[in-house]
Design a protein around this motif. Sequence first.
Motif, mmCIF file in Angstrom:
data_model
loop_
_atom_site.group_PDB
_atom_site.id
_atom_site.type_symbol
_atom_site.label_atom_id
_atom_site.label_comp_id
_atom_site.label_asym_id
_atom_site.label_seq_id
_atom_site.Cartn_x
_atom_site.Cartn_y
_atom_site.Cartn_z
ATOM 1 N N ARG A 192 0.834 -1.205 0.000
ATOM 2 C CA ARG A 192 0.000 0.000 0.000
ATOM 3 C C ARG A 192 0.872 1.259 0.000
ATOM 4 O O ARG A 192 1.883 1.336 0.699
ATOM 5 N N ASN A 193 0.490 2.217 -0.802
ATOM 6 C CA ASN A 193 1.155 3.530 -0.901
ATOM 7 C C ASN A 193 2.502 3.499 -1.628
ATOM 8 O O ASN A 193 3.207 4.504 -1.655
ATOM 9 N N ARG A 194 2.869 2.338 -2.232
ATOM 10 C CA ARG A 194 4.134 2.308 -2.975
ATOM 11 C C ARG A 194 3.908 2.665 -4.444
ATOM 12 O O ARG A 194 3.153 2.008 -5.152
ATOM 13 N N LEU A 195 4.615 3.682 -4.894
ATOM 14 C CA LEU A 195 4.605 4.092 -6.300
ATOM 15 C C LEU A 195 5.874 3.549 -6.950
ATOM 16 O O LEU A 195 6.925 3.512 -6.316
ATOM 17 N N PHE A 214 5.943 14.217 -6.766
ATOM 18 C CA PHE A 214 6.075 13.428 -5.534
ATOM 19 C C PHE A 214 6.057 14.333 -4.300
ATOM 20 O O PHE A 214 5.525 13.960 -3.249
ATOM 21 N N ASN A 215 6.621 15.527 -4.424
ATOM 22 C CA ASN A 215 6.547 16.495 -3.316
ATOM 23 C C ASN A 215 5.092 16.765 -2.929
ATOM 24 O O ASN A 215 4.747 16.843 -1.752
ATOM 25 N N GLU A 216 4.241 16.930 -3.955
ATOM 26 C CA GLU A 216 2.808 17.180 -3.716
ATOM 27 C C GLU A 216 2.150 15.970 -3.052
ATOM 28 O O GLU A 216 1.304 16.114 -2.167
ATOM 29 N N ILE A 217 2.541 14.781 -3.483
ATOM 30 C CA ILE A 217 1.918 13.554 -2.974
ATOM 31 C C ILE A 217 2.202 13.373 -1.477
ATOM 32 O O ILE A 217 1.296 13.084 -0.697
ATOM 33 N N LEU A 226 8.189 6.260 -3.058
ATOM 34 C CA LEU A 226 8.488 6.161 -4.489
ATOM 35 C C LEU A 226 9.713 5.281 -4.687
ATOM 36 O O LEU A 226 10.785 5.575 -4.149
ATOM 37 N N TRP A 227 9.534 4.210 -5.456
ATOM 38 C CA TRP A 227 10.649 3.353 -5.841
ATOM 39 C C TRP A 227 10.977 3.662 -7.301
ATOM 40 O O TRP A 227 10.079 3.670 -8.159
ATOM 41 N N GLN A 256 13.094 11.340 2.068
ATOM 42 C CA GLN A 256 13.075 10.240 3.032
ATOM 43 C C GLN A 256 12.178 9.093 2.585
ATOM 44 O O GLN A 256 12.255 7.993 3.135
ATOM 45 N N ARG A 257 11.350 9.353 1.576
ATOM 46 C CA ARG A 257 10.397 8.338 1.092
ATOM 47 C C ARG A 257 10.793 7.801 -0.282
ATOM 48 O O ARG A 257 9.978 7.204 -0.990
ATOM 49 N N LEU A 258 12.049 8.018 -0.681
ATOM 50 C CA LEU A 258 12.543 7.579 -1.997
ATOM 51 C C LEU A 258 13.494 6.400 -1.840
ATOM 52 O O LEU A 258 14.344 6.390 -0.960
#
Length: 379
Positions: A192-195, A214-217, A226-227, A256-258
């Motif tokens: 879940r939530n993985r792009l 991705f900043n907006e997301i 984001l992978w 931090q989410r990349l």
Amino acid sequence: MHIGFLTPEYPNPQSTASGGLGTSIKNLASSLVAKNIKVSVFIYGQKQDLIFKENGISFYFIKQKKYRFLGWYLYRKYVQKVLNVKIQKEKIDLIEAPDWTGITAFIKLCCPLIIRMHGTDAYFCELEGRKQKYRNRLFEKMALKSADALVSVSTFTAEKTKEIFKLKQAITVIPNSIETAKFTPSKKTVVRNRLLYFGTIIRKKGVLELAFIFNEIVKSNPEAELWMIGKDVLDIFEKKSTLELFQEKLSLQAKQRLRYFPEVSYSEIRKQLAEAAMIVLPSFAEALPMTWLEAMAMEKAMVTSNIGWAKEVMINNKTGFTENPKNHKAYAEKIIKLLQDPELAQQMGKAAREQVLKKFSTEIVVKQNIDFYTRIVEN
């Protein structure tokens, strides 16, 4: 019938790196062999000369040669000699080559020559708004105008190429195909939530816009991740790593989410596709992208660009969403909507696979190619 392909790339462990062009040729070659048509693949620009047979296909690796002067011309004449010897010995009925940089300029063959438009350098320069080298443009124009027949992977590419080079020849449109048995829906539970973005890390694929998207997301969904999978290349305008440029544009929260992975195997790509909640492919410049077909065949929800060729692949609001990558907020909103509504994502994924089965499966597209080749040989 015996078909020969001339190409700079092909996905084989012994060849140099390959991308979407090589994959599309491999899919077509394999489907032709399955229909009892002989296939030979000539891969130029290689590190060594090799001849071998694999999965019913004859391979000829043509080593890149160095010359003190006029290398662009002399190497073409060398490739011509290799081809003509094999054409006569193996009774090859026609040779197909790509349009990229006009490799067949100055090459004269003793059988018909087809050029398939996967996108010339001139085509991509036009879409990206950058200047093209004069020599590349000249060679591409010469190659296209001297071909016995032209075929394009999309109507958009055909029309744009015709406009750029002022071509008068008719252009047949036959899309790229995909072996749908190899890219099938997975029973794995999605993360879940993985792009997922997969493909070359390059400006023309919309990667720099993806940073702002991705900043907006993550503002709206801090759990989103984001992978990115693909080869990082030097940016053509800023002359530095595109991945570095991408990371510079990310907010601290987004960084931090990349997670980034260099090139991975085909099987690993399928694994990551299966696990992703959805796929983001905001490209500005394609002919007819294999990445889109692969994701669609696996029933993945997608948000793609809405440019040119997109309408020939995606059906907006049905197989996924299409949007202008420069409209960061609108693009992000469509991704967020799919993350928040897994049922809608699943529904769109199913519609995407149906679209691939109907228009892009090798079973359908191979017949179009065989009919096209037959007409050329008979004429």
